[in-house]
Motif scaffolding. Structure first.
Motif, PDB file in Angstrom:
ATOM      1  N   LYS A 114       7.919  56.406 -12.470  1.00 37.39           N
ATOM      2  CA  LYS A 114       8.432  57.362 -11.500  1.00 37.39           C
ATOM      3  C   LYS A 114       9.245  58.417 -12.241  1.00 37.39           C
ATOM      4  CE  LYS A 114      12.527  54.633 -10.201  1.00 37.39           C
ATOM      5  NZ  LYS A 114      13.243  54.009  -9.048  1.00 37.39           N
ATOM      6  N   PHE A 115       9.226  59.613 -11.691  1.00 28.92           N
ATOM      7  CA  PHE A 115       9.926  60.732 -12.300  1.00 28.92           C
ATOM      8  C   PHE A 115      10.800  61.381 -11.234  1.00 28.92           C
ATOM      9  CE2 PHE A 115      10.247  65.278 -13.266  1.00 28.92           C
ATOM     10  CZ  PHE A 115      10.720  65.250 -14.577  1.00 28.92           C
ATOM     11  N   LYS A 116      12.080  61.431 -11.485  1.00 25.35           N
ATOM     12  CA  LYS A 116      13.012  61.984 -10.504  1.00 25.35           C
ATOM     13  C   LYS A 116      12.962  63.510 -10.547  1.00 25.35           C
ATOM     14  CE  LYS A 116      17.795  61.672  -8.856  1.00 25.35           C
ATOM     15  NZ  LYS A 116      17.388  61.369  -7.473  1.00 25.35           N
ATOM     16  N   LEU A 117      12.656  64.100  -9.386  1.00 30.73           N
ATOM     17  CA  LEU A 117      12.530  65.544  -9.305  1.00 30.73           C
ATOM     18  C   LEU A 117      13.876  66.238  -9.216  1.00 30.73           C
ATOM     19  CD1 LEU A 117       9.486  65.715  -6.852  1.00 30.73           C
ATOM     20  CD2 LEU A 117       9.462  65.974  -9.329  1.00 30.73           C
ATOM     21  N   GLY A 118      14.901  65.528  -8.755  1.00 27.65           N
ATOM     22  CA  GLY A 118      16.215  66.129  -8.646  1.00 27.65           C
ATOM     23  C   GLY A 118      16.780  65.951  -7.251  1.00 27.65           C
ATOM     24  N   THR A 119      18.060  66.220  -7.114  1.00 23.71           N
ATOM     25  CA  THR A 119      18.734  66.105  -5.823  1.00 23.71           C
ATOM     26  C   THR A 119      18.690  67.452  -5.118  1.00 23.71           C
ATOM     27  OG1 THR A 119      20.208  64.419  -6.708  1.00 23.71           O
ATOM     28  CG2 THR A 119      20.887  65.513  -4.676  1.00 23.71           C
ATOM     29  N   ASN A 120      18.197  67.446  -3.881  1.00 28.80           N
ATOM     30  CA  ASN A 120      18.039  68.683  -3.139  1.00 28.80           C
ATOM     31  C   ASN A 120      18.738  68.595  -1.792  1.00 28.80           C
ATOM     32  OD1 ASN A 120      16.192  70.060  -4.977  1.00 28.80           O
ATOM     33  ND2 ASN A 120      14.729  68.469  -4.406  1.00 28.80           N
ATOM     34  N   PRO A 121      19.155  69.718  -1.234  1.00 37.05           N
ATOM     35  CA  PRO A 121      19.684  69.708   0.130  1.00 37.05           C
ATOM     36  C   PRO A 121      18.582  69.371   1.123  1.00 37.05           C
ATOM     37  CG  PRO A 121      19.387  71.949  -0.653  1.00 37.05           C
ATOM     38  CD  PRO A 121      19.150  71.063  -1.827  1.00 37.05           C
ATOM     39  N   TYR A 122      18.963  68.931   2.305  1.00 47.09           N
ATOM     40  CA  TYR A 122      17.992  68.520   3.314  1.00 47.09           C
ATOM     41  C   TYR A 122      17.354  69.735   3.975  1.00 47.09           C
ATOM     42  CZ  TYR A 122      15.997  66.444   7.504  1.00 47.09           C
ATOM     43  OH  TYR A 122      15.124  66.061   8.494  1.00 47.09           O
ATOM     44  N   ILE A 123      16.060  69.663   4.213  1.00 46.53           N
ATOM     45  CA  ILE A 123      15.370  70.643   5.039  1.00 46.53           C
ATOM     46  C   ILE A 123      14.550  69.916   6.095  1.00 46.53           C
ATOM     47  CG2 ILE A 123      15.271  72.559   3.412  1.00 46.53           C
ATOM     48  CD1 ILE A 123      12.572  71.663   2.526  1.00 46.53           C
ATOM     49  N   ASP A 124      14.210  70.631   7.151  1.00 42.09           N
ATOM     50  CA  ASP A 124      13.489  70.039   8.273  1.00 42.09           C
ATOM     51  C   ASP A 124      12.219  69.334   7.786  1.00 42.09           C
ATOM     52  OD1 ASP A 124      12.886  69.393  10.868  1.00 42.09           O
ATOM     53  OD2 ASP A 124      12.020  71.345  11.357  1.00 42.09           O
ATOM     54  N   GLN A 125      11.920  68.178   8.365  1.00 40.44           N
ATOM     55  CA  GLN A 125      10.771  67.334   8.029  1.00 40.44           C
ATOM     56  C   GLN A 125      10.959  66.586   6.711  1.00 40.44           C
ATOM     57  OE1 GLN A 125       8.695  66.997  10.382  1.00 40.44           O
ATOM     58  NE2 GLN A 125       9.166  68.818  11.598  1.00 40.44           N
ATOM     59  N   GLY A 126      12.213  66.438   6.245  1.00 39.38           N
ATOM     60  CA  GLY A 126      12.466  65.658   5.039  1.00 39.38           C
ATOM     61  C   GLY A 126      12.614  66.530   3.813  1.00 39.38           C
ATOM     62  N   MET A 139       3.730  69.435 -11.008  1.00 39.88           N
ATOM     63  CA  MET A 139       4.277  69.142  -9.682  1.00 39.88           C
ATOM     64  C   MET A 139       5.321  70.189  -9.323  1.00 39.88           C
ATOM     65  SD  MET A 139       4.125  67.011  -7.186  1.00 39.88           S
ATOM     66  CE  MET A 139       4.973  67.242  -5.634  1.00 39.88           C
ATOM     67  N   ILE A 140       5.293  70.658  -8.069  1.00 37.38           N
ATOM     68  CA  ILE A 140       6.334  71.543  -7.551  1.00 37.38           C
ATOM     69  C   ILE A 140       6.988  70.839  -6.372  1.00 37.38           C
ATOM     70  CG2 ILE A 140       6.875  73.817  -6.629  1.00 37.38           C
ATOM     71  CD1 ILE A 140       4.431  74.906  -7.934  1.00 37.38           C
ATOM     72  N   ASP A 141       8.313  70.733  -6.412  1.00 44.65           N
ATOM     73  CA  ASP A 141       8.980  70.035  -5.311  1.00 44.65           C
ATOM     74  C   ASP A 141       9.240  70.994  -4.146  1.00 44.65           C
ATOM     75  OD1 ASP A 141      11.274  71.516  -5.903  1.00 44.65           O
ATOM     76  OD2 ASP A 141      12.467  69.810  -6.546  1.00 44.65           O
ATOM     77  N   GLY A 142       9.852  70.492  -3.085  1.00 38.79           N
ATOM     78  CA  GLY A 142      10.063  71.277  -1.881  1.00 38.79           C
ATOM     79  C   GLY A 142      11.023  72.431  -2.048  1.00 38.79           C
ATOM     80  N   PHE A 143      11.732  72.474  -3.183  1.00 38.22           N
ATOM     81  CA  PHE A 143      12.707  73.521  -3.432  1.00 38.22           C
ATOM     82  C   PHE A 143      12.311  74.399  -4.615  1.00 38.22           C
ATOM     83  CE2 PHE A 143      14.671  70.357  -0.890  1.00 38.22           C
ATOM     84  CZ  PHE A 143      15.456  71.078   0.005  1.00 38.22           C
ATOM     85  N   ALA A 144      10.997  74.466  -4.874  1.00 38.93           N
ATOM     86  CA  ALA A 144      10.414  75.389  -5.848  1.00 38.93           C
ATOM     87  C   ALA A 144      10.845  75.111  -7.281  1.00 38.93           C
ATOM     88  CB  ALA A 144      10.703  76.841  -5.469  1.00 38.93           C
ATOM     89  N   LYS A 145      10.994  73.840  -7.623  1.00 41.15           N
ATOM     90  CA  LYS A 145      11.183  73.467  -9.025  1.00 41.15           C
ATOM     91  C   LYS A 145       9.835  72.982  -9.552  1.00 41.15           C
ATOM     92  CE  LYS A 145      16.079  72.194  -8.688  1.00 41.15           C
ATOM     93  NZ  LYS A 145      16.228  72.392  -7.226  1.00 41.15           N
ATOM     94  N   LEU A 146       9.409  73.557 -10.667  1.00 41.17           N
ATOM     95  CA  LEU A 146       8.104  73.294 -11.253  1.00 41.17           C
ATOM     96  C   LEU A 146       8.254  72.374 -12.453  1.00 41.17           C
ATOM     97  CD1 LEU A 146       5.050  73.929 -11.744  1.00 41.17           C
ATOM     98  CD2 LEU A 146       5.810  76.026 -12.922  1.00 41.17           C
ATOM     99  N   PHE A 147       7.459  71.293 -12.467  1.00 48.31           N
ATOM    100  CA  PHE A 147       7.568  70.282 -13.519  1.00 48.31           C
ATOM    101  C   PHE A 147       6.209  70.045 -14.182  1.00 48.31           C
ATOM    102  CE2 PHE A 147      10.694  69.365 -10.260  1.00 48.31           C
ATOM    103  CZ  PHE A 147      11.854  69.112 -10.976  1.00 48.31           C
ATOM    104  N   ALA A 148       6.230  69.867 -15.491  1.00 50.73           N
ATOM    105  CA  ALA A 148       5.081  69.383 -16.250  1.00 50.73           C
ATOM    106  C   ALA A 148       5.474  68.045 -16.862  1.00 50.73           C
ATOM    107  CB  ALA A 148       4.692  70.376 -17.343  1.00 50.73           C
ATOM    108  N   VAL A 149       4.704  67.000 -16.531  1.00 51.40           N
ATOM    109  CA  VAL A 149       5.076  65.634 -16.892  1.00 51.40           C
ATOM    110  C   VAL A 149       3.907  64.955 -17.591  1.00 51.40           C
ATOM    111  CG1 VAL A 149       5.760  63.389 -15.936  1.00 51.40           C
ATOM    112  CG2 VAL A 149       6.679  65.495 -14.953  1.00 51.40           C
ATOM    113  N   ASN A 150       4.187  64.124 -18.570  1.00 54.55           N
ATOM    114  CA  ASN A 150       3.149  63.338 -19.235  1.00 54.55           C
ATOM    115  C   ASN A 150       2.524  62.375 -18.228  1.00 54.55           C
ATOM    116  OD1 ASN A 150       2.036  60.935 -20.743  1.00 54.55           O
ATOM    117  ND2 ASN A 150       2.554  62.237 -22.487  1.00 54.55           N
TER     118      ASN A 150
END
Length: 321
Positions: A14-26, A42-53
């Protein structure tokens, strides 16, 4: 972001994307991960872009699209999946001036080009070759954009406004020169035709109506017909005219994929169905309730196994005939 053994469901990393504030629908991610070789993007719900092995889950590089480029996170979270094209990772950014769309080096995350002015919608880019010119098609907050993959030149734009900027269903390329789009909130669907006159591209509307209103669920194209959800009603329409061929209820706002001339449909409340992709009539071949609760994720079929999930459970089903 989680990785599981496809055969057993056992967690691998598992790879932790980070702590984000809450938005509607999770506050979890919305976009589908993209795997290219040994890297998963992977791009999370708050527009952080990740490249992971992809084998170990270790970080390779990451970019913060909000902090670095001024991306505006849509009301219901950033939802656009990236695209790999050659050495480039293509991303809808929706950032400051001339940073609506970007290409990064897929191995290092270095910026290659940036272009366009629009905020993000919720759809992912597609690739098409029209009039001999390869182009990226973005369906962002205010409409369709045709963009050069090599240097980001904006070839053309077609305006399409939807309430709350929910242009969410992916556009569909209709060879050789047409594109289907659809959105909800009373907006409807259209097919547009792109032509080239001299060095200029022009866009014309082939048809536009409110027979098909895709909300967050993308449609599929098969042998000249579009199959998709008009909000909570499954429909078939003729792609070149927009004429409705049939409609059926029973899945609410479902998701569907196409496989071997059939629609695999996952209903909003966990009803799984197989429907023949036949424009003459609605033919339900099988239906079974496999999950409960809200199911808004696309089913995935791979190697005879169908993977489906709701907001808390993932299920693998033997789908061999």
């Amino acid at each position: 972001m989680l990785c599981f053994d496809a055969k057993t469901g056992a967690p691998l990393w598992k790879f932790k994307l980070g702590t984000n504030p809450y938005i509607d629908q999770g506050n979890g991610p919305r976009a589908t991960p993209l795997v290219d070789g040994n890297i998963v993007y992977m791009i999370d719900g708050f527009a952080k872009l990740f490249a992971v092995n992809a084998q170990t889950g270790e970080s390779i590089w990451q970019r913060d699209l909000v902090r670095e480029y001024g991306s505006r996170v849509p009301r219901w979270g950033y939802s656009n999946s990236p695209m790999v094209l050659g050495n480039k990772l293509i991303v809808t950014v929706g950032g400051k001036r001339d940073y609506a769309f970007m290409a990064f080096d897929k191995k290092t995350g270095a910026e290659i080009w940036h272009a366009g002015n629009d905020e993000p919608g919720y759809a992912s880019p597609i690739l098409a070759t029209i009039a001999g010119t390869q182009q990226l098609i973005f369906f962002s907050a205010t409409g369709l954009h045709g963009v050069s993959p090599s240097h980001g030149t904006i070839y053309w734009k077609y305006g399409w406004r939807t309430s709350y900027d929910v242009n969410a269903a992916n556009p569909i390329f209709i060879a050789p020169d047409k594109i289907y789009i659809s959105s909800s909130y009373g907006t409807g669907a259209a097919v547009v035709q792109i032509s080239k006159r001299g060095s200029r591209f022009e866009v014309d509307t082939v048809w536009k109506n409110r027979i098909m209103k895709n909300h967050f669920n993308s449609s599929v194209l098969w042998q000249g017909y579009i199959y998709g959800f008009d909000n909570g009603i499954l429909k078939c329409i003729e792609v070149l005219t927009g004429e409705e061929m049939w409609k059926a209820r029973g899945f609410q706002k479902g998701e569907l994929i196409l496989a071997d001339g059939h629609l695999i449909v996952l209903g909003e409340q966990g009803d799984l169905g197989v429907v023949e992709a036949n424009p003459s009539e609605y033919r339900l071949k099988a239906k079974s309730k496999v999950l409960s609760g809200r199911c808004w994720s696309m089913p995935t079929l791979a190697n005879g196994v169908l993977y489906v999930r709701n907001q808390s459970v993932m299920l693998a089903l033997d789908f061999m005939e």
